[in-house]
Design a protein around this motif. Structure first.
Motif, short mmCIF file in Angstrom:
data_model
loop_
_atom_site.label_atom_id
_atom_site.label_comp_id
_atom_site.label_asym_id
_atom_site.label_seq_id
_atom_site.Cartn_x
_atom_site.Cartn_y
_atom_site.Cartn_z
N GLY A 131 1.35 -0.77 6.32
CA GLY A 131 2.49 -0.34 7.12
C GLY A 131 2.67 1.15 7.21
N LEU A 132 1.83 1.94 6.52
CA LEU A 132 1.92 3.40 6.66
C LEU A 132 1.47 3.79 8.07
N PRO A 133 2.22 4.63 8.75
CA PRO A 133 1.83 5.03 10.11
C PRO A 133 0.54 5.87 10.09
N TRP A 134 -0.50 5.37 10.71
CA TRP A 134 -1.73 6.15 10.86
C TRP A 134 -1.70 6.95 12.15
N ARG A 135 -1.22 6.32 13.20
CA ARG A 135 -1.12 7.02 14.48
C ARG A 135 0.14 6.57 15.22
N TYR A 136 0.85 7.53 15.79
CA TYR A 136 2.02 7.23 16.60
C TYR A 136 1.63 7.14 18.08
N PRO A 138 1.97 8.17 22.05
CA PRO A 138 2.22 9.48 22.64
C PRO A 138 3.71 9.80 22.69
N GLY A 139 4.07 10.93 22.15
CA GLY A 139 5.47 11.31 22.08
C GLY A 139 6.12 10.92 20.77
N GLY A 140 5.48 10.05 19.99
CA GLY A 140 5.99 9.69 18.67
C GLY A 140 7.12 8.69 18.64
N ALA A 141 7.30 7.92 19.73
CA ALA A 141 8.42 6.99 19.79
C ALA A 141 8.25 5.80 18.85
N SER A 142 7.01 5.39 18.63
CA SER A 142 6.76 4.22 17.77
C SER A 142 5.38 4.34 17.14
N VAL A 143 5.09 3.42 16.22
CA VAL A 143 3.80 3.44 15.51
C VAL A 143 2.77 2.65 16.33
N ALA A 144 1.64 3.30 16.63
CA ALA A 144 0.57 2.64 17.37
C ALA A 144 -0.42 1.96 16.44
N VAL A 145 -0.74 2.61 15.32
CA VAL A 145 -1.69 2.06 14.34
C VAL A 145 -1.10 2.24 12.96
N ALA A 146 -1.04 1.16 12.20
CA ALA A 146 -0.51 1.21 10.83
C ALA A 146 -1.60 0.80 9.84
N SER A 147 -1.45 1.24 8.62
CA SER A 147 -2.44 0.90 7.60
C SER A 147 -2.40 -0.58 7.28
N PRO A 148 -3.54 -1.19 7.00
CA PRO A 148 -3.57 -2.61 6.66
C PRO A 148 -3.22 -2.84 5.20
N ALA A 149 -2.85 -4.06 4.88
CA ALA A 149 -2.63 -4.43 3.48
C ALA A 149 -3.97 -4.46 2.76
N LYS A 150 -3.95 -4.15 1.47
CA LYS A 150 -5.18 -4.10 0.69
C LYS A 150 -5.18 -5.21 -0.37
N GLU A 151 -6.36 -5.55 -0.80
CA GLU A 151 -6.51 -6.60 -1.80
C GLU A 151 -5.91 -6.18 -3.14
N LEU A 152 -5.18 -7.06 -3.77
CA LEU A 152 -4.63 -6.84 -5.10
C LEU A 152 -5.29 -7.80 -6.08
N ARG A 153 -5.47 -7.35 -7.30
CA ARG A 153 -6.03 -8.22 -8.32
C ARG A 153 -5.46 -7.82 -9.68
N ALA A 154 -5.23 -8.80 -10.52
CA ALA A 154 -4.66 -8.54 -11.84
C ALA A 154 -5.77 -8.45 -12.88
N PHE A 155 -5.67 -7.44 -13.74
CA PHE A 155 -6.56 -7.28 -14.87
C PHE A 155 -5.70 -7.07 -16.11
N ASP A 156 -5.87 -7.94 -17.09
CA ASP A 156 -5.12 -7.84 -18.35
C ASP A 156 -3.62 -7.76 -18.10
N GLY A 157 -3.14 -8.54 -17.13
CA GLY A 157 -1.72 -8.63 -16.86
C GLY A 157 -1.14 -7.51 -16.02
N ARG A 158 -1.99 -6.63 -15.47
CA ARG A 158 -1.50 -5.54 -14.64
C ARG A 158 -2.17 -5.59 -13.27
N GLU A 159 -1.40 -5.31 -12.21
CA GLU A 159 -1.94 -5.37 -10.86
C GLU A 159 -2.64 -4.07 -10.47
#
Length: 253
Positions: A131-136, A138-159
């Motif tokens: 959801g981080l804005p990568w590109r707005y 033209p004019g910056g009215a809205s987000v055109a490209v947002a960052s994708p969600a990334k894979e999460l994994r737990a190791f020893d009880g920590r993400e």
């Protein structure tokens, strides 16, 4: 084995439109200004840059940015570069902001042939969730490209979040000393991202303030071995002495 080029222009000759560049430096410390100027003179555009920051207005990578030559930046810091902020917020520039330590490790991983790694940095934020804005638009009215969600994994009880290593077509770096084989020594704070950027580039070009002959550098003082460097450019005394100061702070006498 002699990797010395006759000029900066000759060293960057095959950088083409759309190339990706890893560029060393932090603020204006250790920035390969002569190589950046040579890329500017080459006239190439649509460059995808990976660097801690994108220079300042009129300095460092800010020269390429102001000329409209950069289309995407992967970095950690926008800083006081007003043109960088303007282009990003108006939809003229795509920007992937990355935690600074993660960016350093992504460059190192790419240089070591590691495709991805897990880190706790960014877990629980939009860095991992997307959801981080990568590109707005033209004019910056809205987000055109947002960052994708990334894979999460737990190791020893920590993400942890999965981050990918970075490799680029070229890398531009600056060193205090270098030999004809491409072995480099950096000076104090100017070391910053330079060795990591150099590792990530498929073709790494180094500008050096002092060129020495092979064998003159003590192997124990070499910060980056020549295996990572393809081309070396010797700076003139004037180029070596030209070092910008991002913020000059003085106290009243």
């Amino acid at each position: 084995m002699d990797k010395v080029q006759p000029s900066a222009a000759a060293a960057v000759r095959d950088i083409a439109d759309g190339a990706s560049l890893a560029v060393g430096g932090f603020g204006l410390s250790g920035v390969p200004d002569t190589l950046i100027q040579a890329v500017h003179a080459l006239g190439v555009a649509d460059l995808r840059v990976v660097s801690n920051n994108c220079g300042v207005d009129g300095g460092g990578l800010g020269v390429l940015l102001a000329a409209g030559r950069i289309s995407r930046v992967t970095g950690s810091y926008v800083g006081s570069n007003k043109e960088f902020a303007r282009r990003y917020l108006s939809g003229e520039l795509e920007v992937e902001l990355v935690p600074q330590g993660t960016l350093a490790e992504r460059l190192r991983a790419g240089g070591c042939g590691i495709p991805a790694f897990f880190t706790p940095a960014g877990v629980g934020t939009q860095v991992a969730e997307g959801g981080l804005p990568w590109r707005y638009t033209p004019g910056g009215a809205s987000v055109a490209v947002a960052s994708p969600a990334k894979e999460l994994r737990a190791f020893d009880g920590r993400e942890y979040v999965l981050e990918r290593g970075i490799t680029t077509d070229f890398a531009l770096v600056r060193a205090a000393r270098g030999d004809r084989h491409g072995n480099l020594v950096f000076h104090k704070a100017a070391r910053n991202f330079n060795p990591l950027a150099a590792m990530a580039g498929r073709v790494t070009i180094a500008e050096v303030e002092q060129l020495v002959e092979p064998g003159e550098l003590d192997p124990d003082e070499i910060h980056l071995p020549g295996v990572f460097v393809r081309r070396v450019v010797e700076l003139t005394p004037q180029q070596a002495a030209a070092k910008g100061i991002e913020r000059r702070t003085v106290r009243t006498r």
